[in-house]
Scaffold this motif. Structure first.
Motif, PDB file in Angstrom:
ATOM      1  N   LEU A  27       0.827  -1.210   0.000  1.00  0.00           N
ATOM      2  CA  LEU A  27       0.000   0.000   0.000  1.00  0.00           C
ATOM      3  C   LEU A  27       0.861   1.260   0.000  1.00  0.00           C
ATOM      4  O   LEU A  27       0.548   2.255  -0.675  1.00  0.00           O
ATOM      5  CB  LEU A  27      -0.926   0.002   1.217  1.00  0.00           C
ATOM      6  CG  LEU A  27      -2.080  -1.012   1.191  1.00  0.00           C
ATOM      7  CD1 LEU A  27      -2.753  -1.089   2.560  1.00  0.00           C
ATOM      8  CD2 LEU A  27      -3.108  -0.650   0.122  1.00  0.00           C
ATOM      9  N   LEU A  28       1.972   1.221   0.738  1.00  0.00           N
ATOM     10  CA  LEU A  28       2.831   2.405   0.843  1.00  0.00           C
ATOM     11  C   LEU A  28       3.624   2.652  -0.430  1.00  0.00           C
ATOM     12  O   LEU A  28       3.937   3.806  -0.750  1.00  0.00           O
ATOM     13  CB  LEU A  28       3.779   2.249   2.040  1.00  0.00           C
ATOM     14  CG  LEU A  28       3.103   2.340   3.412  1.00  0.00           C
ATOM     15  CD1 LEU A  28       4.063   1.909   4.504  1.00  0.00           C
ATOM     16  CD2 LEU A  28       2.596   3.754   3.667  1.00  0.00           C
ATOM     17  N   ILE A  29       3.966   1.589  -1.160  1.00  0.00           N
ATOM     18  CA  ILE A  29       4.658   1.772  -2.448  1.00  0.00           C
ATOM     19  C   ILE A  29       3.781   2.568  -3.402  1.00  0.00           C
ATOM     20  O   ILE A  29       4.245   3.507  -4.060  1.00  0.00           O
ATOM     21  CB  ILE A  29       5.039   0.397  -3.047  1.00  0.00           C
ATOM     22  CG1 ILE A  29       6.238  -0.196  -2.294  1.00  0.00           C
ATOM     23  CG2 ILE A  29       5.360   0.513  -4.532  1.00  0.00           C
ATOM     24  CD1 ILE A  29       6.546  -1.640  -2.647  1.00  0.00           C
ATOM     25  N   VAL A  30       2.509   2.197  -3.470  1.00  0.00           N
ATOM     26  CA  VAL A  30       1.570   2.937  -4.334  1.00  0.00           C
ATOM     27  C   VAL A  30       1.426   4.380  -3.849  1.00  0.00           C
ATOM     28  O   VAL A  30       1.459   5.329  -4.641  1.00  0.00           O
ATOM     29  CB  VAL A  30       0.191   2.236  -4.351  1.00  0.00           C
ATOM     30  CG1 VAL A  30      -0.811   3.058  -5.152  1.00  0.00           C
ATOM     31  CG2 VAL A  30       0.312   0.837  -4.931  1.00  0.00           C
ATOM     32  N   THR A  31       1.297   4.554  -2.530  1.00  0.00           N
ATOM     33  CA  THR A  31       1.160   5.884  -1.939  1.00  0.00           C
ATOM     34  C   THR A  31       2.353   6.772  -2.282  1.00  0.00           C
ATOM     35  O   THR A  31       2.201   7.917  -2.725  1.00  0.00           O
ATOM     36  CB  THR A  31       1.032   5.778  -0.405  1.00  0.00           C
ATOM     37  OG1 THR A  31      -0.151   5.054  -0.088  1.00  0.00           O
ATOM     38  CG2 THR A  31       0.978   7.145   0.242  1.00  0.00           C
ATOM     39  N   GLY A  32       3.558   6.244  -2.062  1.00  0.00           N
ATOM     40  CA  GLY A  32       4.771   7.012  -2.337  1.00  0.00           C
ATOM     41  C   GLY A  32       4.930   7.347  -3.803  1.00  0.00           C
ATOM     42  O   GLY A  32       5.357   8.455  -4.162  1.00  0.00           O
ATOM     43  N   ALA A  33       4.577   6.401  -4.673  1.00  0.00           N
ATOM     44  CA  ALA A  33       4.685   6.636  -6.113  1.00  0.00           C
ATOM     45  C   ALA A  33       3.759   7.763  -6.564  1.00  0.00           C
ATOM     46  O   ALA A  33       4.163   8.674  -7.304  1.00  0.00           O
ATOM     47  CB  ALA A  33       4.359   5.357  -6.874  1.00  0.00           C
ATOM     48  N   VAL A  34       2.509   7.727  -6.105  1.00  0.00           N
ATOM     49  CA  VAL A  34       1.536   8.767  -6.473  1.00  0.00           C
ATOM     50  C   VAL A  34       1.951  10.116  -5.908  1.00  0.00           C
ATOM     51  O   VAL A  34       1.902  11.144  -6.601  1.00  0.00           O
ATOM     52  CB  VAL A  34       0.128   8.387  -5.970  1.00  0.00           C
ATOM     53  CG1 VAL A  34      -0.852   9.540  -6.177  1.00  0.00           C
ATOM     54  CG2 VAL A  34      -0.372   7.143  -6.694  1.00  0.00           C
ATOM     55  N   ALA A  35       2.399  10.147  -4.654  1.00  0.00           N
ATOM     56  CA  ALA A  35       2.817  11.396  -4.021  1.00  0.00           C
ATOM     57  C   ALA A  35       4.001  12.011  -4.766  1.00  0.00           C
ATOM     58  O   ALA A  35       4.060  13.234  -4.968  1.00  0.00           O
ATOM     59  CB  ALA A  35       3.179  11.154  -2.559  1.00  0.00           C
ATOM     60  N   VAL A 235       6.440   8.092  14.791  1.00  0.00           N
ATOM     61  CA  VAL A 235       6.967   7.997  13.422  1.00  0.00           C
ATOM     62  C   VAL A 235       7.070   6.539  13.005  1.00  0.00           C
ATOM     63  O   VAL A 235       7.788   5.754  13.656  1.00  0.00           O
ATOM     64  CB  VAL A 235       8.348   8.671  13.302  1.00  0.00           C
ATOM     65  CG1 VAL A 235       8.886   8.542  11.879  1.00  0.00           C
ATOM     66  CG2 VAL A 235       8.283  10.135  13.711  1.00  0.00           C
ATOM     67  N   ASN A 236       6.373   6.159  11.935  1.00  0.00           N
ATOM     68  CA  ASN A 236       6.452   4.792  11.438  1.00  0.00           C
ATOM     69  C   ASN A 236       7.597   4.674  10.436  1.00  0.00           C
ATOM     70  O   ASN A 236       7.597   5.319   9.394  1.00  0.00           O
ATOM     71  CB  ASN A 236       5.145   4.369  10.781  1.00  0.00           C
ATOM     72  CG  ASN A 236       5.203   2.931  10.297  1.00  0.00           C
ATOM     73  OD1 ASN A 236       5.331   2.676   9.111  1.00  0.00           O
ATOM     74  ND2 ASN A 236       5.155   1.977  11.219  1.00  0.00           N
ATOM     75  N   VAL A 241      10.592   4.901   5.137  1.00  0.00           N
ATOM     76  CA  VAL A 241      11.582   4.374   4.188  1.00  0.00           C
ATOM     77  C   VAL A 241      10.958   4.114   2.817  1.00  0.00           C
ATOM     78  O   VAL A 241      11.508   4.508   1.784  1.00  0.00           O
ATOM     79  CB  VAL A 241      12.221   3.078   4.749  1.00  0.00           C
ATOM     80  CG1 VAL A 241      13.081   2.401   3.680  1.00  0.00           C
ATOM     81  CG2 VAL A 241      13.060   3.390   5.981  1.00  0.00           C
ATOM     82  N   VAL A 242       9.796   3.457   2.798  1.00  0.00           N
ATOM     83  CA  VAL A 242       9.157   3.104   1.526  1.00  0.00           C
ATOM     84  C   VAL A 242       8.754   4.361   0.744  1.00  0.00           C
ATOM     85  O   VAL A 242       9.023   4.467  -0.462  1.00  0.00           O
ATOM     86  CB  VAL A 242       7.922   2.206   1.756  1.00  0.00           C
ATOM     87  CG1 VAL A 242       7.155   2.001   0.454  1.00  0.00           C
ATOM     88  CG2 VAL A 242       8.336   0.867   2.332  1.00  0.00           C
ATOM     89  N   VAL A 243       8.148   5.319   1.427  1.00  0.00           N
ATOM     90  CA  VAL A 243       7.678   6.523   0.737  1.00  0.00           C
ATOM     91  C   VAL A 243       8.848   7.352   0.231  1.00  0.00           C
ATOM     92  O   VAL A 243       8.815   7.867  -0.897  1.00  0.00           O
ATOM     93  CB  VAL A 243       6.769   7.355   1.669  1.00  0.00           C
ATOM     94  CG1 VAL A 243       6.538   8.746   1.104  1.00  0.00           C
ATOM     95  CG2 VAL A 243       5.441   6.646   1.856  1.00  0.00           C
ATOM     96  N   MET A 246      10.204   5.706  -2.909  1.00  0.00           N
ATOM     97  CA  MET A 246       9.324   5.841  -4.066  1.00  0.00           C
ATOM     98  C   MET A 246       9.261   7.282  -4.585  1.00  0.00           C
ATOM     99  O   MET A 246       9.250   7.506  -5.792  1.00  0.00           O
ATOM    100  CB  MET A 246       7.915   5.351  -3.720  1.00  0.00           C
ATOM    101  CG  MET A 246       7.816   3.854  -3.490  1.00  0.00           C
ATOM    102  SD  MET A 246       8.526   2.860  -4.833  1.00  0.00           S
ATOM    103  CE  MET A 246       7.547   3.391  -6.231  1.00  0.00           C
ATOM    104  N   THR A 247       9.206   8.264  -3.682  1.00  0.00           N
ATOM    105  CA  THR A 247       9.134   9.653  -4.147  1.00  0.00           C
ATOM    106  C   THR A 247      10.417  10.072  -4.865  1.00  0.00           C
ATOM    107  O   THR A 247      10.369  10.836  -5.838  1.00  0.00           O
ATOM    108  CB  THR A 247       8.855  10.624  -2.980  1.00  0.00           C
ATOM    109  OG1 THR A 247       9.822  10.420  -1.945  1.00  0.00           O
ATOM    110  CG2 THR A 247       7.464  10.436  -2.418  1.00  0.00           C
ATOM    111  N   LEU A 248      11.565   9.561  -4.409  1.00  0.00           N
ATOM    112  CA  LEU A 248      12.822   9.876  -5.092  1.00  0.00           C
ATOM    113  C   LEU A 248      12.828   9.314  -6.512  1.00  0.00           C
ATOM    114  O   LEU A 248      13.419   9.889  -7.423  1.00  0.00           O
ATOM    115  CB  LEU A 248      14.012   9.329  -4.301  1.00  0.00           C
ATOM    116  CG  LEU A 248      14.319  10.019  -2.964  1.00  0.00           C
ATOM    117  CD1 LEU A 248      15.471   9.327  -2.259  1.00  0.00           C
ATOM    118  CD2 LEU A 248      14.638  11.497  -3.175  1.00  0.00           C
TER     119      LEU A 248
END
Length: 288
Positions: A27-35, A235-236, A241-243, A246-248
């Motif tokens: 779920l966080l991979i998708v979140t980070g990619a979209v962000a 802080v999770n 780390v995942v976000v 992905m954002t980078l």
């Protein structure tokens, strides 16, 4: 049972289940990619997307309680430290950062951020949801209907006005878990700062907001039963780390898309999306 065996059993019990971590990471991979794409494409701060996304991810996985929003805000602000630092260094190479504004506004923004952590730590999650909803609604309406030629002054406020406004920027940003873009860019644009300089300088606001607030949130005790795996304070670390990773990766994709098309219509669409997200947050905060 030996002491070593007992220790191993205890350690295993404390480790998060691989299935939970896998679901969370997906779920966080998708979140980070979209962000990341939205940040590069529209120039919006990741926090305005990440906070409601973290709320959805954590809640979907069964984590909640009165401190759910604190975890969302804290984790979002942790990602903003790195993304804002990277952004401000990149903008500075092009000479776009207004260091006079940063030096003048920085202390007040930091004070507001510290006050924001103190207040946010003491509020219930539903109250923070309502505050996020109201402020996001204001930001969404400004993005949808604001005009580039609107002005409140010919230069950035100084003296008493700066002493009032600078802590407000830090305070409100922490209550939303966002960096300096959502409030800083409109503030500077309304005071005749060129948009590219406003965006670059707001990245510096983000660092000043995020660093003291994350330090404060790291010491916020969160009940073990309601926090996601690998959470320090509020802080999770998994989400962080995942976000960040992905954002980078995806933010440059957004930048390329921005150069290939006109982002203005997309910004209006995002404004509508943000308004809907804000209204949904308000709905949930009221228990509907």
């Amino acid at each position: 049972m030996s002491a070593l065996t007992t220790s191993l059993v205890t350690t295993a019990a404390l480790l998060p289940e691989p299935v939970v971590l896998a679901q969370m990471a997906g779920l966080l991979i998708v979140t980070g990619a979209v962000a990341g794409v939205l940040a590069g494409l529209l120039g919006v701060g990741g926090g305005i997307v990440l906070v409601p996304a973290f709320f959805y991810v954590f809640q979907t996985l069964g984590y909640g309680g009165d401190q759910l929003m604190q975890m969302c805000l804290a984790t979002s602000l942790a990602t903003i430290i790195l993304t804002s630092l990277r952004s401000v260094m990149s903008h500075n190479k092009k000479g776009a950062v207004d260091w006079d504004i940063l030096r003048g506004w920085g202390p007040g923004i930091a004070i507001g951020a510290i006050i924001g952590v103190t207040v946010a730590s003491s509020l219930r999650s539903t109250t923070l949801q309502a505050l996020f909803g109201v402020l996001a609604l204001v930001i969404g309406c400004y993005m949808a209907f604001g005009r580039a030629d609107w002005r409140l002054g010919s230069e950035m406020p100084k003296g008493a006005r700066r002493m009032i406004l600078s802590p407000m920027v830090g305070f409100l940003s922490v209550l939303m878990g966002i960096g300096g873009g959502s409030f800083g860019v409109p503030l500077m644009s309304l005071h005749a700062t060129p948009i590219h300089r406003a965006v670059a300088t707001a990245a510096g606001f983000g660092v000043i907001i995020a660093v003291p607030s994350v330090i404060g949130f790291l010491f916020l005790p969160v009940e073990a039963a309601v926090r996601p795996p690998l959470t320090v304070g509020a802080v999770n670390l998994v989400a962080f780390v995942v976000v960040i990773a992905m954002t980078l990766i995806t933010a440059p994709w957004g930048v390329k898309l921005a150069h290939a098309m006109d982002p203005k219509p997309l910004k209006r669409v995002f404004a509508v999306f943000l308004i809907l997200v804000a209204l949904n947050m308000l709905r949930k905060s009221l228990g509907f």
